[in-house]
Design an enzyme around this catalytic site. Structure first.
Site, PDB file in Angstrom:
ATOM      1  N   TYR A  67       0.829  -1.211   0.000  1.00 53.70           N
ATOM      2  CA  TYR A  67       0.000   0.000   0.000  1.00 53.70           C
ATOM      3  C   TYR A  67       0.860   1.257   0.000  1.00 53.70           C
ATOM      4  O   TYR A  67       0.483   2.264  -0.606  1.00 53.70           O
ATOM      5  CB  TYR A  67      -1.013  -0.019   1.154  1.00 53.70           C
ATOM      6  CG  TYR A  67      -2.250  -0.798   0.756  1.00 53.70           C
ATOM      7  CD1 TYR A  67      -3.259  -0.191   0.015  1.00 53.70           C
ATOM      8  CD2 TYR A  67      -2.379  -2.145   1.050  1.00 53.70           C
ATOM      9  CE1 TYR A  67      -4.369  -0.906  -0.409  1.00 53.70           C
ATOM     10  CE2 TYR A  67      -3.486  -2.867   0.643  1.00 53.70           C
ATOM     11  CZ  TYR A  67      -4.475  -2.241  -0.091  1.00 53.70           C
ATOM     12  OH  TYR A  67      -5.571  -2.951  -0.517  1.00 53.70           O
ATOM     13  N   ARG A  70       1.745   1.780  -3.564  1.00 56.81           N
ATOM     14  CA  ARG A  70       0.602   2.318  -4.323  1.00 56.81           C
ATOM     15  C   ARG A  70       0.318   3.763  -3.928  1.00 56.81           C
ATOM     16  O   ARG A  70      -0.018   4.594  -4.772  1.00 56.81           O
ATOM     17  CB  ARG A  70      -0.650   1.463  -4.068  1.00 56.81           C
ATOM     18  CG  ARG A  70      -0.576   0.127  -4.772  1.00 56.81           C
ATOM     19  CD  ARG A  70      -1.922  -0.568  -4.764  1.00 56.81           C
ATOM     20  NE  ARG A  70      -2.935   0.218  -5.421  1.00 56.81           N
ATOM     21  CZ  ARG A  70      -4.236   0.190  -5.118  1.00 56.81           C
ATOM     22  NH1 ARG A  70      -4.661  -0.595  -4.152  1.00 56.81           N
ATOM     23  NH2 ARG A  70      -5.084   0.925  -5.773  1.00 56.81           N
ATOM     24  N   GLN A 100     -15.413   3.400  -6.991  1.00 53.20           N
ATOM     25  CA  GLN A 100     -14.774   2.300  -6.267  1.00 53.20           C
ATOM     26  C   GLN A 100     -13.304   2.614  -6.062  1.00 53.20           C
ATOM     27  O   GLN A 100     -12.580   1.848  -5.437  1.00 53.20           O
ATOM     28  CB  GLN A 100     -14.888   1.005  -7.071  1.00 53.20           C
ATOM     29  CG  GLN A 100     -16.318   0.627  -7.383  1.00 53.20           C
ATOM     30  CD  GLN A 100     -16.383  -0.416  -8.481  1.00 53.20           C
ATOM     31  OE1 GLN A 100     -16.279  -1.610  -8.225  1.00 53.20           O
ATOM     32  NE2 GLN A 100     -16.549   0.018  -9.714  1.00 53.20           N
ATOM     33  N   HIS A 118     -15.106   2.469  -1.463  1.00 57.07           N
ATOM     34  CA  HIS A 118     -14.006   1.621  -0.985  1.00 57.07           C
ATOM     35  C   HIS A 118     -12.965   2.390  -0.180  1.00 57.07           C
ATOM     36  O   HIS A 118     -11.831   1.947  -0.053  1.00 57.07           O
ATOM     37  CB  HIS A 118     -13.361   0.890  -2.175  1.00 57.07           C
ATOM     38  CG  HIS A 118     -14.284  -0.102  -2.813  1.00 57.07           C
ATOM     39  ND1 HIS A 118     -14.089  -0.624  -4.071  1.00 57.07           N
ATOM     40  CD2 HIS A 118     -15.435  -0.673  -2.359  1.00 57.07           C
ATOM     41  CE1 HIS A 118     -15.074  -1.473  -4.362  1.00 57.07           C
ATOM     42  NE2 HIS A 118     -15.903  -1.509  -3.346  1.00 57.07           N
ATOM     43  N   CYS A 126      -6.797   2.591  12.563  1.00 55.67           N
ATOM     44  CA  CYS A 126      -6.415   1.562  13.539  1.00 55.67           C
ATOM     45  C   CYS A 126      -7.063   0.244  13.120  1.00 55.67           C
ATOM     46  O   CYS A 126      -8.265   0.198  12.834  1.00 55.67           O
ATOM     47  CB  CYS A 126      -6.891   1.975  14.929  1.00 55.67           C
ATOM     48  SG  CYS A 126      -6.731   0.648  16.154  1.00 55.67           S
ATOM     49  N   GLY A 189     -15.058   2.351 -16.721  1.00 59.77           N
ATOM     50  CA  GLY A 189     -13.786   1.781 -16.270  1.00 59.77           C
ATOM     51  C   GLY A 189     -13.901   0.847 -15.092  1.00 59.77           C
ATOM     52  O   GLY A 189     -13.013   0.816 -14.248  1.00 59.77           O
ATOM     53  N   THR A 190     -14.982   0.102 -15.048  1.00 60.71           N
ATOM     54  CA  THR A 190     -15.070  -0.922 -13.997  1.00 60.71           C
ATOM     55  C   THR A 190     -15.283  -2.287 -14.636  1.00 60.71           C
ATOM     56  O   THR A 190     -16.071  -2.418 -15.579  1.00 60.71           O
ATOM     57  CB  THR A 190     -16.186  -0.624 -12.960  1.00 60.71           C
ATOM     58  OG1 THR A 190     -16.248  -1.723 -12.036  1.00 60.71           O
ATOM     59  CG2 THR A 190     -17.556  -0.393 -13.586  1.00 60.71           C
TER      60      THR A 190
HETATM   61  P1  NAD Z   1     -10.619  -3.503 -12.267  1.00 58.58           P
HETATM   62  O1  NAD Z   1      -9.134  -3.413 -12.276  1.00 58.58           O
HETATM   63  O2  NAD Z   1     -11.256  -4.771 -11.908  1.00 58.58           O
HETATM   64  O3  NAD Z   1     -11.154  -3.135 -13.748  1.00 58.58           O
HETATM   65  C1  NAD Z   1     -10.704  -2.049 -14.461  1.00 58.58           C
HETATM   66  C2  NAD Z   1     -11.557  -1.903 -15.700  1.00 58.58           C
HETATM   67  O4  NAD Z   1     -11.167  -0.718 -16.368  1.00 58.58           O
HETATM   68  C3  NAD Z   1     -11.428  -3.039 -16.722  1.00 58.58           C
HETATM   69  O5  NAD Z   1     -12.715  -3.461 -17.107  1.00 58.58           O
HETATM   70  C4  NAD Z   1     -10.694  -2.390 -17.901  1.00 58.58           C
HETATM   71  O6  NAD Z   1     -11.127  -2.901 -19.161  1.00 58.58           O
HETATM   72  C5  NAD Z   1     -11.112  -0.956 -17.748  1.00 58.58           C
HETATM   73  N1  NAD Z   1     -10.184   0.029 -18.314  1.00 58.58           N
HETATM   74  C6  NAD Z   1      -8.834  -0.042 -18.418  1.00 58.58           C
HETATM   75  N2  NAD Z   1      -8.350   1.090 -18.943  1.00 58.58           N
HETATM   76  C7  NAD Z   1      -9.425   1.904 -19.158  1.00 58.58           C
HETATM   77  C8  NAD Z   1      -9.562   3.225 -19.654  1.00 58.58           C
HETATM   78  N3  NAD Z   1      -8.506   3.954 -20.047  1.00 58.58           N
HETATM   79  N4  NAD Z   1     -10.816   3.752 -19.730  1.00 58.58           N
HETATM   80  C9  NAD Z   1     -11.905   3.040 -19.335  1.00 58.58           C
HETATM   81  N5  NAD Z   1     -11.815   1.778 -18.845  1.00 58.58           N
HETATM   82  C10 NAD Z   1     -10.592   1.223 -18.760  1.00 58.58           C
HETATM   83  O7  NAD Z   1     -11.121  -2.328 -11.326  1.00 58.58           O
HETATM   84  P2  NAD Z   1     -12.536  -2.061 -10.606  1.00 58.58           P
HETATM   85  O8  NAD Z   1     -13.651  -2.511 -11.474  1.00 58.58           O
HETATM   86  O9  NAD Z   1     -12.452  -0.687 -10.110  1.00 58.58           O
HETATM   87  O10 NAD Z   1     -12.632  -3.031  -9.339  1.00 58.58           O
HETATM   88  C11 NAD Z   1     -11.716  -3.553  -8.520  1.00 58.58           C
HETATM   89  C12 NAD Z   1     -11.295  -2.845  -7.234  1.00 58.58           C
HETATM   90  O11 NAD Z   1     -10.050  -2.278  -7.506  1.00 58.58           O
HETATM   91  C13 NAD Z   1     -12.063  -1.704  -6.681  1.00 58.58           C
HETATM   92  O12 NAD Z   1     -12.570  -2.155  -5.482  1.00 58.58           O
HETATM   93  C14 NAD Z   1     -11.053  -0.588  -6.355  1.00 58.58           C
HETATM   94  O13 NAD Z   1     -11.143  -0.212  -4.996  1.00 58.58           O
HETATM   95  C15 NAD Z   1      -9.756  -1.229  -6.592  1.00 58.58           C
HETATM   96  N6  NAD Z   1      -8.711  -0.441  -7.270  1.00 58.58           N
HETATM   97  C16 NAD Z   1      -8.699   0.927  -7.236  1.00 58.58           C
HETATM   98  C17 NAD Z   1      -7.712   1.649  -7.909  1.00 58.58           C
HETATM   99  C18 NAD Z   1      -7.717   3.151  -7.858  1.00 58.58           C
HETATM  100  O14 NAD Z   1      -8.157   3.739  -6.870  1.00 58.58           O
HETATM  101  N7  NAD Z   1      -7.246   3.820  -8.915  1.00 58.58           N
HETATM  102  C19 NAD Z   1      -6.729   0.956  -8.639  1.00 58.58           C
HETATM  103  C20 NAD Z   1      -6.769  -0.457  -8.633  1.00 58.58           C
HETATM  104  C21 NAD Z   1      -7.769  -1.130  -7.962  1.00 58.58           C
END
Ligand code: NAD
Length: 249
Positions: A67, A70, A100, A118, A126, A189-190
């Site tokens: 973390y 990140r 998310q 999230h 804590c 983007g999910t």
């Molecule tokens: P995910 O990684 O599962 O999916 C990402 C999605 O984004 C994919 O479907 C992919 O095809 C799409 N994608 C990739 N590049 C893109 C772009 N330029 N434009 C549009 N779409 C694009 O992520 P998720 O669905 O958010 O779920 C997983 C969990 O990951 C969440 O709970 C989140 O908390 C966590 N997460 C967050 C971050 C962040 O805060 N940036 C980063 C990684 C993971």
């Protein structure tokens, strides 16, 4: 009608919009999505395996360092055209943004009341009481992870919701209330694999909303969408705004 123009025309007529964003909206800011391949130091780990309470119990130092890595990556990143376009869309149309993401890039772009399902990677809690731990305490305790000031057996942990943990109830309730009260819903983007967030578009559709998805890849939501824009968010959203300007020209 061509899909970008169709989405712009729909938004220009909409009464209330719900937007659900995932890691893909921050991909063009250089922040790896969960399902992108990880590189270097972390190539041996699946991020999903580090984002659980069990992983933290097993090896708190490993999870803390991941973390911290990140958090550094996110602190150096900037909001991209998609984050800014959503701020502009909300200026034109009453919009609830549910994310998310834990990176605060929507807020840094100016979307201050985004509902964060999230949590936030910038916060530290804590591990036992859930109380916030401030930066001064963390700076004075270089251990990985630092102890908690709030409980003798507590450790500092990231302020994000891990797989297997409950989402903040108030945020989830607000998100589902917004789903029941919108006439257009956008998923951007999910991968739509993580519930209950992934259920929001279906909930909005159940209440009669029109649904569009912006994602270069197909997802489990694509089949139920009224429109799919298979584009990067930072390309699609500015194009939609430009077309929206055309609608009013
Ligand atoms: P995910 O990684 O599962 O999916 C990402 C999605 O984004 C994919 O479907 C992919 O095809 C799409 N994608 C990739 N590049 C893109 C772009 N330029 N434009 C549009 N779409 C694009 O992520 P998720 O669905 O958010 O779920 C997983 C969990 O990951 C969440 O709970 C989140 O908390 C966590 N997460 C967050 C971050 C962040 O805060 N940036 C980063 C990684 C993971």
């Amino acid at each position: 009608m061509e899909p970008v123009r169709q989405l712009a025309a729909t938004l220009s007529q909409a009464r209330r919009l719900l937007v659900l964003t995932g890691a893909g909206v921050s991909a063009e800011s250089g922040i790896a999505t969960f399902r992108d391949a990880q590189t270097g130091l972390w190539a041996r780990f699946r991020p999903e395996d580090l984002a659980t309470p069990e992983a933290f119990a097993r090896d708190p130092a490993l999870v803390w360092r991941w973390y911290a890595w990140r958090r550094d990556q996110i602190a150096r990143a900037q909001p991209n055209a998609a984050h800014y376009a959503l701020v502009e869309i909300a200026r034109r149309l009453p919009t609830t943004l549910v994310t998310q993401n834990v990176d605060d890039l929507h807020q840094r772009a100016g979307f201050h009341d985004a509902i964060c399902l999230h949590g936030s990677i910038a916060r530290t809690l804590c591990s036992i009481t859930g109380q916030a731990i401030d930066a001064d305490w963390l700076a004075a305790h270089p251990q990985e992870p630092p102890p908690s000031p709030h409980h003798p057996r507590g450790l500092a942990r990231p302020g994000v919701v891990w797989f297997g943990e409950n989402l903040p109830a108030a945020a989830l309730e607000q998100a589902y209330a917004a789903a029941a009260d919108c006439d257009v819903v956008l998923a951007i983007g999910t991968s739509a694999l993580v519930h209950p967030a992934a259920g929001l578009p279906a909930e909005a559709q159940r209440h009669g909303a029109w649904f569009a998805e912006i994602n270069p890849q197909r997802t489990p939501l694509s089949g139920q969408a009224d429109l799919c824009l298979p584009l990067a968010a930072g390309v699609a959203l500015p194009a939609v705004l430009a077309a929206w300007n055309g609608v009013h020209a």
